[in-house]
Design a protein around this motif. Structure first.
Motif, PDB file in Angstrom:
ATOM      1  N   GLY A  97     -39.488 -66.748  54.955  1.00 16.12           N
ATOM      2  CA  GLY A  97     -39.149 -65.865  53.829  1.00 16.12           C
ATOM      3  C   GLY A  97     -39.644 -66.412  52.498  1.00 16.12           C
ATOM      4  O   GLY A  97     -40.155 -65.676  51.657  1.00 16.12           O
ATOM      5  N   ASN A  98     -39.493 -67.716  52.298  1.00 11.09           N
ATOM      6  CA  ASN A  98     -39.954 -68.331  51.042  1.00 11.09           C
ATOM      7  C   ASN A  98     -41.457 -68.213  50.877  1.00 11.09           C
ATOM      8  O   ASN A  98     -41.950 -67.985  49.779  1.00 11.09           O
ATOM      9  N   LEU A  99     -42.192 -68.381  51.972  1.00  8.53           N
ATOM     10  CA  LEU A  99     -43.652 -68.291  51.879  1.00  8.53           C
ATOM     11  C   LEU A  99     -44.095 -66.850  51.684  1.00  8.53           C
ATOM     12  O   LEU A  99     -45.010 -66.585  50.913  1.00  8.53           O
ATOM     13  N   GLU A 100     -43.412 -65.934  52.368  1.00 12.38           N
ATOM     14  CA  GLU A 100     -43.760 -64.519  52.191  1.00 12.38           C
ATOM     15  C   GLU A 100     -43.495 -64.084  50.764  1.00 12.38           C
ATOM     16  O   GLU A 100     -44.280 -63.335  50.175  1.00 12.38           O
ATOM     17  N   ALA A 101     -42.400 -64.591  50.198  1.00 10.61           N
ATOM     18  CA  ALA A 101     -42.070 -64.219  48.823  1.00 10.61           C
ATOM     19  C   ALA A 101     -43.170 -64.672  47.865  1.00 10.61           C
ATOM     20  O   ALA A 101     -43.392 -64.059  46.829  1.00 10.61           O
ATOM     21  N   ARG A 102     -43.842 -65.766  48.204  1.00  8.37           N
ATOM     22  CA  ARG A 102     -44.906 -66.266  47.341  1.00  8.37           C
ATOM     23  C   ARG A 102     -46.287 -65.903  47.861  1.00  8.37           C
ATOM     24  O   ARG A 102     -47.293 -66.376  47.335  1.00  8.37           O
ATOM     25  N   ASN A 103     -46.307 -65.104  48.922  1.00 11.12           N
ATOM     26  CA  ASN A 103     -47.574 -64.608  49.433  1.00 11.12           C
ATOM     27  C   ASN A 103     -48.510 -65.727  49.916  1.00 11.12           C
ATOM     28  O   ASN A 103     -49.720 -65.662  49.730  1.00 11.12           O
ATOM     29  N   LEU A 104     -47.923 -66.770  50.512  1.00 13.64           N
ATOM     30  CA  LEU A 104     -48.729 -67.889  51.001  1.00 13.64           C
ATOM     31  C   LEU A 104     -48.874 -67.812  52.525  1.00 13.64           C
ATOM     32  O   LEU A 104     -47.999 -67.290  53.208  1.00 13.64           O
ATOM     33  N   PRO A 105     -49.996 -68.335  53.047  1.00 16.23           N
ATOM     34  CA  PRO A 105     -50.232 -68.214  54.487  1.00 16.23           C
ATOM     35  C   PRO A 105     -49.352 -69.129  55.339  1.00 16.23           C
ATOM     36  O   PRO A 105     -49.076 -70.265  54.964  1.00 16.23           O
ATOM     37  N   VAL A 106     -48.924 -68.595  56.471  1.00 19.85           N
ATOM     38  CA  VAL A 106     -48.123 -69.327  57.449  1.00 19.85           C
ATOM     39  C   VAL A 106     -48.863 -69.294  58.779  1.00 19.85           C
ATOM     40  O   VAL A 106     -49.389 -68.252  59.171  1.00 19.85           O
ATOM     41  N   LEU A 107     -48.901 -70.425  59.448  1.00 17.87           N
ATOM     42  CA  LEU A 107     -49.424 -70.465  60.812  1.00 17.87           C
ATOM     43  C   LEU A 107     -48.332 -71.105  61.657  1.00 17.87           C
ATOM     44  O   LEU A 107     -47.804 -72.159  61.305  1.00 17.87           O
ATOM     45  N   ILE A 108     -47.963 -70.426  62.743  1.00 15.93           N
ATOM     46  CA  ILE A 108     -46.878 -70.949  63.570  1.00 15.93           C
ATOM     47  C   ILE A 108     -47.450 -71.668  64.787  1.00 15.93           C
ATOM     48  O   ILE A 108     -48.247 -71.101  65.534  1.00 15.93           O
ATOM     49  N   ALA A 109     -47.067 -72.932  64.955  1.00 13.10           N
ATOM     50  CA  ALA A 109     -47.446 -73.678  66.149  1.00 13.10           C
ATOM     51  C   ALA A 109     -46.274 -73.628  67.122  1.00 13.10           C
ATOM     52  O   ALA A 109     -45.205 -74.163  66.839  1.00 13.10           O
ATOM     53  N   ALA A 110     -46.460 -72.931  68.243  1.00 18.41           N
ATOM     54  CA  ALA A 110     -45.426 -72.867  69.285  1.00 18.41           C
ATOM     55  C   ALA A 110     -45.605 -74.103  70.150  1.00 18.41           C
ATOM     56  O   ALA A 110     -46.397 -74.118  71.083  1.00 18.41           O
ATOM     57  N   ASN A 111     -44.878 -75.149  69.816  1.00 19.23           N
ATOM     58  CA  ASN A 111     -45.119 -76.469  70.410  1.00 19.23           C
ATOM     59  C   ASN A 111     -44.352 -76.673  71.728  1.00 19.23           C
ATOM     60  O   ASN A 111     -43.469 -75.898  72.062  1.00 19.23           O
ATOM     61  N   LYS A 112     -44.726 -77.732  72.397  1.00 20.78           N
ATOM     62  CA  LYS A 112     -44.082 -78.167  73.654  1.00 20.78           C
ATOM     63  C   LYS A 112     -44.338 -77.201  74.798  1.00 20.78           C
ATOM     64  O   LYS A 112     -43.485 -77.028  75.675  1.00 20.78           O
ATOM     65  N   ILE A 113     -45.508 -76.555  74.809  1.00 18.60           N
ATOM     66  CA  ILE A 113     -45.757 -75.611  75.907  1.00 18.60           C
ATOM     67  C   ILE A 113     -46.080 -76.319  77.219  1.00 18.60           C
ATOM     68  O   ILE A 113     -46.235 -75.678  78.244  1.00 18.60           O
ATOM     69  N   ASP A 114     -46.172 -77.662  77.180  1.00 15.49           N
ATOM     70  CA  ASP A 114     -46.304 -78.388  78.449  1.00 15.49           C
ATOM     71  C   ASP A 114     -44.994 -78.378  79.223  1.00 15.49           C
ATOM     72  O   ASP A 114     -44.963 -78.664  80.414  1.00 15.49           O
ATOM     73  N   MET A 115     -43.899 -78.022  78.547  1.00 20.12           N
ATOM     74  CA  MET A 115     -42.607 -78.034  79.244  1.00 20.12           C
ATOM     75  C   MET A 115     -42.414 -76.753  80.045  1.00 20.12           C
ATOM     76  O   MET A 115     -42.834 -75.677  79.635  1.00 20.12           O
TER      77      MET A 115
ATOM     78  N   ASP B 182     -39.893 -74.825  80.778  1.00 17.13           N
ATOM     79  CA  ASP B 182     -39.101 -73.695  80.286  1.00 17.13           C
ATOM     80  C   ASP B 182     -39.591 -73.169  78.937  1.00 17.13           C
ATOM     81  O   ASP B 182     -38.870 -72.469  78.247  1.00 17.13           O
ATOM     82  N   SER B 183     -40.825 -73.491  78.565  1.00 18.86           N
ATOM     83  CA  SER B 183     -41.308 -73.011  77.280  1.00 18.86           C
ATOM     84  C   SER B 183     -41.678 -71.537  77.368  1.00 18.86           C
ATOM     85  O   SER B 183     -42.094 -71.041  78.406  1.00 18.86           O
ATOM     86  N   SER B 184     -41.498 -70.843  76.249  1.00 17.99           N
ATOM     87  CA  SER B 184     -41.783 -69.415  76.233  1.00 17.99           C
ATOM     88  C   SER B 184     -42.451 -69.024  74.919  1.00 17.99           C
ATOM     89  O   SER B 184     -41.811 -68.457  74.029  1.00 17.99           O
TER      90      SER B 184
END
Ligand SMILES: Nc1nc2c(ncn2[C@@H]2O[C@H](COP(=O)(O)OP(=O)(O)OP(=O)(O)O)[C@@H](O)[C@H]2O)c(=O)[nH]1
Ligand SMILES: [Mg+2]
Lengths: 218, 125
Positions: free
Chosen positions: A152-170, A172-174
């Motif tokens: 929300g804070n980044l969207e409010a300032r119009n800055l880019p976000v990249l989400i790293a969905a980590n631990k996919i070696d596990m 039960d990761s989804s």
């Protein structure tokens, strides 16, 4: 796109003048693998190490910045200052460090105190970044207040976000759950531990953080 | 902090009440109520910038044996529609539930419902 498409023209200009430089914060809740990922990025692009990693949450309690990390993606590249931030939490209970991780009372209290200061520092840094690599643990529920607040804070300032969905070696990761939770931002499944899909993350980092979004007037 | 015999207060705070406050007053009000062991449901939640300040202030007020922090769940700001943007309407934060972390546990949250449970006597006392 033709040979002189806008994209390639601007990237030539940027390469000649070396103008691209972005301050990127690695953010997220405690223990999701921010420092592990920061170490991998630095190892792959500079040969350095960012900081220590632990199974005990709040291992990083002081933000660390590594300047001038050049990440390449084919013919384009981006120079970044990378900041590994302390995990952000809304509560810190020293007893958890004692009961779950076997720290002494004294150690646990010290860690908890430092962790509260770390959270404050992370939030302060949020005002100084040009973009955020938001790390989430893909074995856990993504809809947490911390994730929502950071985005929300980044969207409010119009800055880019990249989400790293980590631990996919596990097992039960989804990562798909994360993708559907935040459809407005790119979500890249990775394993900071094994390096799986790191190349893909790097190319998205260059693309996503080269976008200098308009800053709203101050 | 919480006196079990008296039960636990769950207060619904209206939009009107929240709108009377400045941001600082609002955060102070919320933190005081929570530190007194109350659970609040805000009709109009906090903006993400306010949420970040609240987390920051919570960290400053943590007392290791009496106040371990907050549990907060809410929905982000509603995206303004094209028409609202033209009319200059600002984005509104939505409903938020917020309480002491040793009392309020979020069970599940998705885009339609936030499920919480109040468990007295858990966590720091
Ligand atoms: N299986 C698996 N474990 C990982 C991965 N990335 C990190 N971990 C583990 O997760 C734990 C936390 O990693 P950190 O890198 O310290 O996490 P952090 O987000 O920096 O945590 P704080 O500094 O406490 O906020 C460690 O035990 C890591 O080995 C991953 O991709 N897969
Ligand atoms: Mg760390």
């Amino acid at each position: 796109m033709g040979l002189f498409g806008i994209g390639s023209f601007s990237s030539i200009i940027q390469r000649i003048f070396g103008k691209k430089h972005a301050k990127i914060g690695i953010y997220g809740p405690p223990n999701v693998g921010k420092t592990t990922l920061a170490n991998r990025i630095l190892r792959d692009w500079t040969g350095d190490i960012m900081g220590s990693v632990s199974e005990i949450p709040h291992e990083t309690r002081v933000a660390k910045c590594k300047k001038n990390v050049r990440v390449e993606n084919g013919s384009s590249s981006l120079m970044m200052d990378i900041i590994d931030t302390p995990g952000i939490a809304t509560k810190i209970d020293y007893k958890e460090f004692m009961n779950t991780f076997g720290l002494s009372r004294e150690e646990a209290k010290k860690r908890a105190k430092e962790a509260t200061e770390g959270v404050i520092e992370s939030i302060r840094w949020l005002e100084n970044v040009d973009g955020v690599l938001l790390v989430m643990d893909s074995t856990q529920d993504p809809f947490t207040q911390v994730n929502v607040t950071i985005i929300g804070n980044l969207e409010a300032r119009n800055l880019p976000v990249l989400i790293a969905a980590n631990k996919i070696d596990m097992e039960d990761s989804s990562p798909a759950t994360l993708k559907s939770a935040f459809p407005q931002h790119p979500v890249i499944p990775v394993s900071a531990l094994t390096g799986y899909n790191a190349e893909n993350l790097y190319s998205h980092m260059v693309k996503q953080f080269s976008k200098r979004k308009r800053r709203r007037g101050r | 902090m919480v006196n079990k015999d008296k039960g636990i207060s769950v207060n619904l705070v209206s939009r009107q009440k929240l709108e009377e406050f400045s941001t600082d007053e609002k955060l102070e009000f919320i933190l005081n109520e929570i530190r007194n062991g109350k659970v609040l449901v805000l009709e109009n939640g906090l903006t993400s910038v306010e949420q970040a300040s609240l987390i920051q202030q919570t960290m400053e007020k943590i007392e290791q044996d009496t106040f371990i922090g907050i549990e907060m769940e809410g929905y982000g700001e509603e995206k303004a529609s094209f028409l609202q943007k033209i009319l200059g309407k600002i984005k509104k934060p939505r409903m938020t539930v917020i309480g002491p972390a040793d009392l309020l546990k979020t069970v599940r949250k998705d885009s339609n419902m936030i499920q919480t449970r109040i468990i007295p006597g858990r966590g720091a006392r």
